[in-house]
Design an enzyme around this catalytic site. Structure first.
Site, mmCIF file in Angstrom:
data_model
loop_
_atom_site.group_PDB
_atom_site.id
_atom_site.type_symbol
_atom_site.label_atom_id
_atom_site.label_comp_id
_atom_site.label_asym_id
_atom_site.label_seq_id
_atom_site.Cartn_x
_atom_site.Cartn_y
_atom_site.Cartn_z
ATOM 1 N N HIS A 335 -35.383 -25.819 47.235
ATOM 2 C CA HIS A 335 -35.062 -26.922 48.137
ATOM 3 C C HIS A 335 -33.696 -27.496 47.822
ATOM 4 O O HIS A 335 -32.915 -27.817 48.728
ATOM 5 C CB HIS A 335 -36.137 -28.012 48.062
ATOM 6 C CG HIS A 335 -36.061 -28.990 49.201
ATOM 7 N ND1 HIS A 335 -35.500 -30.237 49.072
ATOM 8 C CD2 HIS A 335 -36.458 -28.889 50.497
ATOM 9 C CE1 HIS A 335 -35.563 -30.866 50.234
ATOM 10 N NE2 HIS A 335 -36.140 -30.070 51.110
ATOM 11 N N CYS A 336 -33.376 -27.620 46.550
ATOM 12 C CA CYS A 336 -32.068 -28.143 46.136
ATOM 13 C C CYS A 336 -30.919 -27.258 46.622
ATOM 14 O O CYS A 336 -29.807 -27.728 46.844
ATOM 15 C CB CYS A 336 -31.977 -28.232 44.614
ATOM 16 S SG CYS A 336 -33.248 -29.220 43.825
ATOM 17 N N LEU A 337 -31.192 -25.960 46.782
ATOM 18 C CA LEU A 337 -30.155 -25.000 47.127
ATOM 19 C C LEU A 337 -29.919 -24.871 48.634
ATOM 20 O O LEU A 337 -28.936 -24.261 49.050
ATOM 21 C CB LEU A 337 -30.541 -23.621 46.571
ATOM 22 C CG LEU A 337 -30.493 -23.485 45.044
ATOM 23 C CD1 LEU A 337 -31.298 -22.271 44.592
ATOM 24 C CD2 LEU A 337 -29.055 -23.396 44.545
#
Length: 344
Positions: A335-337
């Site tokens: 998700h962060c990416l």
């Protein structure tokens, strides 16, 4: 200056149909010291699965990096016809936080260009990352709003009825917007994300260098339901803050007065590398058009439990587990990416 809300635009829930998913190709060896080569296979497996249902757009520096990306993607069998490359140089790979925030409404689409300061000036330089929303806006010929304050995509989560979930630990941290109080920050969130209500929970998980991003702890899976990670082991330092967040979530009510539904997700067994506990969490999943990609951590007991729980929440999509044990050495996961671009 107008705002998205004034112009009838809003940031939709992640399960809203996507036109594309945006990524920034990983290249910063300081983010994965001694381990960056090992992340490309799971990273490209993630792209392969997402690309089955939508276009994947990748920011990268130059033709050399694009050739590297194509080679890794070919090795895992990704459909390159669904992947588009943009020569937009970056400092790092965390597109959720430095990438464009897309808002939509009435057949229109625009970008919000929040300021980005690498989570409170922790990892300079970040000047290239901070230019990404403008570059994407130019590439797609979309208007770009400029709020003028720092905000990261991983610090907020959305349902499709105007509720934003966030944490006091991150958004009220003086290393972001020290000139603003809570009420002022809420005004920016409502004006620029088109939201109606802000729900605040507390601290994030151990090892999270973002000061408590909500996408590692609690996520909407439908308009009336969240999943939230819990740690039953009272000796674990994640136990108390996650228990406090759980109690706060149980107190939230939807617009019609019904209580928020809360589904508990386990935490994986601690993932430790070179003596450092990493922010491994099953909550860092990404909702794509045809699948949900959940990070796994070589934990036979909890990986399977978490996959089953998430699959019960997403009856219209297949939930896929991809090993993120090496990726999370960079202190984030799928998700962060990634950052979704909704359809109009």
């Amino acid at each position: 200056m107008s705002t998205p809300k004034a112009d009838g635009l809003r940031f939709p829930a992640e399960w809203h149909p996507h036109r594309a998913t945006w990524l920034s190709w990983p290249h910063n060896t300081n983010s994965w010291p001694g381990k960056i080569e090992s992340i490309y296979k799971p990273y490209c497996e993630f792209i392969r699965e997402v690309a089955k249902g939508e276009e994947v757009c990748i920011n990268l520096a130059n033709a050399t990096m694009e050739k590297q990306a194509r080679n890794y993607l070919t090795e895992v069998g990704a459909d390159l016809s669904k992947i588009k490359f943009y020569q937009h140089p970056t400092n790092d790979a965390w597109c959720r936080d430095h990438g464009p925030a897309f808002v939509i409404g009435e057949g229109k689409k625009a970008i919000v260009n929040w300021g980005y300061n690498a989570w409170g000036e922790k990892y300079p330089p970040y000047d290239l990352d901070n230019k990404i929303p403008e570059l994407v806006g130019g590439a797609l010929s979309l208007p770009v709003y400029q709020p003028g304050i720092v905000m990261e995509g991983g610090s907020v989560d959305f349902n499709d009825e105007g509720i934003i979930l966030t944490t006091t630990a991150c958004l009220l941290n003086p290393n972001r917007n020290p000139q603003l109080n809570q009420a002022q920050i809420e005004s920016y969130l409502k004006d620029y994300y088109g939201a109606k209500e802000i729900w605040w929970i507390g601290d994030g998980i151990v090892g999270d260098d973002t000061d408590g991003h909500v996408d590692d702890i609690t996520r909407f899976v439908s308009n009336d339901t969240v999943v939230t990670v819990v740690e039953p082991n009272e000796a674990d330092e994640n136990h108390a803050p996650l228990a406090e967040n759980l109690e706060l979530l149980k107190g939230f009510q939807l617009a019609d007065g019904t209580p928020l539904k809360v589904v508990e997700l386990p935490m994986p067994a601690p993932v430790v590398y070179e003596g450092q506990r990493l922010p491994a969490s099953y909550a860092n999943f990404y909702i794509a058009n045809e699948c949900v990609v959940m990070p796994t951590y070589r934990d036979k007991k909890h990986d399977g439990e978490a996959l089953e729980i998430l699959q019960s929440c997403f009856t219209d999509r297949v939930v896929i587990g991809i090993d993120s044990t090496d990726i999370v050495w960079g202190l984030g996961s799928f998700h962060c990416l990634s950052q979704q671009e909704p359809k109009h």
